[in-house]
Design an enzyme around this catalytic site. Structure first.
Site, PDB file in Angstrom:
ATOM      1  N   ARG A 123      11.717   5.337   0.194  1.00  0.00           N
ATOM      2  CA  ARG A 123      10.995   3.918   0.379  1.00  0.00           C
ATOM      3  C   ARG A 123      11.215   3.046  -0.809  1.00  0.00           C
ATOM      4  NH1 ARG A 123      10.811   6.650   4.162  1.00  0.00           N
ATOM      5  NH2 ARG A 123       9.033   7.255   5.415  1.00  0.00           N
ATOM      6  N   SER A 148       2.203   2.887   7.145  1.00  0.00           N
ATOM      7  CA  SER A 148       1.787   3.788   6.079  1.00  0.00           C
ATOM      8  C   SER A 148       1.245   2.973   4.735  1.00  0.00           C
ATOM      9  CB  SER A 148       2.805   4.483   5.686  1.00  0.00           C
ATOM     10  OG  SER A 148       3.049   5.455   6.745  1.00  0.00           O
ATOM     11  N   GLU A 180       2.669   1.733  -0.409  1.00  0.00           N
ATOM     12  CA  GLU A 180       4.025   1.453  -0.221  1.00  0.00           C
ATOM     13  C   GLU A 180       3.967  -0.012   0.410  1.00  0.00           C
ATOM     14  OE1 GLU A 180       5.674   4.290   2.649  1.00  0.00           O
ATOM     15  OE2 GLU A 180       5.861   2.848   3.842  1.00  0.00           O
TER      16      GLU A 180
END
Ligand code: FAD
Ligand code: NAP
Length: 337
Positions: free
Chosen positions: A164, A237, A333
């Site tokens: 990520r 998320s 994130e």
């Protein structure tokens, strides 16, 4: 360049919180990127590129220029017996591109079906799902380097792709992506390691899945498990899955035998952040119009009109309780502005 002034960002991001942009423009040609950079620099204002706004949280009004990326186009540029090369405009819808490839029989990104957002944002956090990361199919990324004021073509190995993460995310708005070149496979090796995919295929009685079967299974799983941003504001998320050393993992699993974790090397484990949050009793908790999604604790949702600050404060509380219980610092994130 004539930007619009004082524009609500609500329709342009999936949390749909109430902040505004001082200036707002759309970019549908490469030259407009340079114009926007020059204009913003002349005004001494920051410039923020927005795709579909599915991975951002505005915690205050954006005092600067928000530029919505709308450069389109999917072009096949090479084809061999085994591969196909495609150059794709940054503003193309990601899921539309995946569906186009699946329909043509070109594999590699089918596990990334139904991820919201644009093609140009896909390398930013190296989007990933169900055991696949987009970096596996990227050849190069074309971007405008706003620091050196030049166009560059970054080869895959130079994009510093990680979990990520990428050079683009780490260098915070320095690079504006205009185009991405993908290489897809005509005889792809399908990835069905994640339990949810195997379960759906099993339930459907599919033993030798096609690309289409994988894509449809993932669409089915995601539709059931994730909130639709049109109904409940969210950015997927909210936190990354933390990585811990083997020693830390071994201590944790002794105290919490139900812990969900996966080895990522001989020395490190990835811990499911959703499990940590759920273990702190956040799943389904609602405070005002912000909440922890009842079907997946890793997702923060908004139930109505919220400010980004309310969402941020809610996420702070989650971080604090996970740290208190597990001594693990969760990292967001979502890109916070
Ligand atoms: P935006 O949110 O608009 O932007 C994200 C960041 O990238 C910002 O910092 C922005 O400035 C920058 N950016 C965007 N475009 C450009 C560009 N052209 N040049 C330079 N910078 C740019 N992510 C996953 O990895 N896996 C998933 O499975 C997943 N599932 C999701 C499910 C839901 C329901 C939601 C809401 C989100 C999910 N996400 C997932 C997060 C999100 O969809 C991805 O990160 C997506 O790539 C964001 O695309 P976007 O166009 O909306 O980017
Ligand atoms: P899940 O299947 O409930 O699994 C929980 C976590 O365990 C996931 O985060 C996943 O890590 C990990 N995991 C599960 N099976 C694994 C395996 N076989 N090998 C290695 N790791 C495994 O997760 P979910 O929330 O329903 O999401 C399913 C997939 O979609 C995941 O890959 C997830 O990352 C992705 N997704 C991402 C977002 C986002 O916004 N980033 C939103 C929704 C879904 P990974 O996350 O590293 O895969």
């Amino acid at each position: 360049m004539l930007p619009n002034k004082n524009i609500s960002l609500q329709p342009y991001h999936t949390f749909a919180s109430t902040e505004k942009a001082q200036f707002f423009i759309s970019i549908d040609r490469k030259e407009q990127i340079e114009e926007a950079v020059t204009w913003a620099k002349a005004q001494m204002l920051p410039l923020l590129i927005l795709g579909a706004g599915s991975n951002v949280l505005f915690t205050k009004n954006f005092e600067g220029v928000v530029a919505k990326m709308e450069i389109m186009g999917i072009k096949k540029v090479e084809e061999t017996a085994s591969e196909v090369g495609l150059e794709v405009g940054a503003g193309e819808n990601w899921h539309h591109f995946v569906s186009y490839c699946v329909q043509k029989g070109w594999g590699g990104i089918e596990n990334l079906s139904l991820i919201p957002g644009t093609v140009g944002a896909s390398p930013i956090q190296n989007i990933g799902a169900y055991g696949v990361e987009v970096q596996e199919c990227i050849d190069w990324v074309e971007a405008y380097d706003t620091l050196n004021e030049e166009w560059i073509q970054l080869q895959n190995k130079d994009c510093a792709f990680g979990y990520r993460n990428s050079l683009f995310k780490a260098s915070k708005n320095r690079y504006i992506i205009s185009k991405v070149k993908f290489v897809l496979q005509k005889q792809p090796k399908l990835k069905t390691d994640y339990g949810a995919i195997r379960e759906v295929l099993h339930t459907k009685g599919i033993r030798n899945p096609s690309l289409e079967n994988i894509a449809q299974s993932i669409i089915q799983i995601r539709t059931l498990k994730l909130p639709d941003p049109k109904v409940l504001g969210n950015a997927g998320s909210f936190f990354k899955n933390p990585t811990v050393s083997k020693e830390v993992y071994e201590k944790l699993i002794t105290t919490f035998p139900q812990l969900i974790a996966y080895p990522i090397s001989d020395k490190e484990y990835k811990i499911a952040a959703g499990w940590l949050i759920e273990a702190c009793d956040w799943k389904g908790v609602r405070k005002g119009n912000v909440g922890c999604y009842e079907k997946q604790a890793l997702v923060i949702v908004s139930y109505g009109i919220v400010s980004g600050k309310e969402v941020f404060d809610f996420s702070e509380e989650i971080i604090h309780s996970v740290y208190t219980k597990f001594n693990i610092q969760l990292e967001r994130e979502v890109n916070v502005f």
